[in-house]
Design a protein around this motif. Structure first.
Motif, short mmCIF file in Angstrom:
data_model
loop_
_atom_site.label_atom_id
_atom_site.label_comp_id
_atom_site.label_asym_id
_atom_site.label_seq_id
_atom_site.Cartn_x
_atom_site.Cartn_y
_atom_site.Cartn_z
N UNK A 74 1.34 -0.93 1.55
CA UNK A 74 1.59 0.42 2.07
C UNK A 74 2.54 0.37 3.26
N UNK A 75 2.34 -0.59 4.15
CA UNK A 75 3.21 -0.73 5.33
C UNK A 75 4.64 -1.06 4.90
N UNK A 76 4.76 -1.94 3.89
CA UNK A 76 6.07 -2.31 3.38
C UNK A 76 6.78 -1.11 2.76
N UNK A 77 6.04 -0.34 1.96
CA UNK A 77 6.61 0.84 1.32
C UNK A 77 7.04 1.87 2.36
N UNK B 4 -8.19 -7.94 -0.98
CA UNK B 4 -7.56 -6.82 -1.69
C UNK B 4 -7.18 -5.71 -0.71
N UNK B 5 -8.08 -5.43 0.24
CA UNK B 5 -7.79 -4.40 1.24
C UNK B 5 -6.55 -4.74 2.04
N UNK C 299 -10.51 -2.70 9.04
CA UNK C 299 -10.67 -4.13 8.78
C UNK C 299 -9.30 -4.77 8.52
N UNK C 300 -8.46 -4.09 7.74
CA UNK C 300 -7.12 -4.61 7.44
C UNK C 300 -6.29 -4.76 8.71
N UNK C 301 -6.38 -3.78 9.60
CA UNK C 301 -5.62 -3.85 10.85
C UNK C 301 -6.12 -4.98 11.75
N UNK C 302 -7.43 -5.23 11.74
CA UNK C 302 -7.97 -6.36 12.52
C UNK C 302 -7.30 -7.66 12.10
N UNK C 303 -7.07 -7.80 10.81
CA UNK C 303 -6.51 -9.04 10.28
C UNK C 303 -5.00 -9.08 10.43
#
Length: 98
Positions: free
Chosen positions: A48-51, A40-41, A13-17
């Protein structure tokens, strides 16, 4: 009681957005998910991507770090070559005495 969703689903879902650029409102309506939960997701996914990106950047060497590493390796190599030359001379001396 709050519904539990699998980690893979949250990631999807997060990747879709984030990656596909879908609107959060549309995804929430389509999948019948609470907006604040998806928000929140997505925040967690972005963090996580930033880290991961920061960790990747920290693995790269700067020019000065590379130079220091190169000079240290060069120094080791010269020391080893010098030791080899000394050992060759010693071998030559010991083999000549017979």
């Amino acid at each position: 009681m709050a519904k539990k969703y699998p980690k893979e689903f949250k990631e999807y879902v997060s990747k879709l957005i984030v990656i596909d650029g879908k609107k959060m409102v549309d995804i929430c309506n389509e999948l019948k998910l609470p907006y604040d939960t998806v928000q929140k997701w997505v925040s967690s996914y972005k963090k996580r991507k930033q880290d991961a990106e920061k960790a990747k950047q920290n693995q790269l060497l700067t020019a000065s770090e590379y130079k220091e590493l190169y000079e240290a390796e060069l120094l080791k190599r010269l020391e080893i070559e010098e030791e080899n030359a000394i050992l060759k001379k010693a071998m030559h001396i010991f083999t000549q005495e017979k």
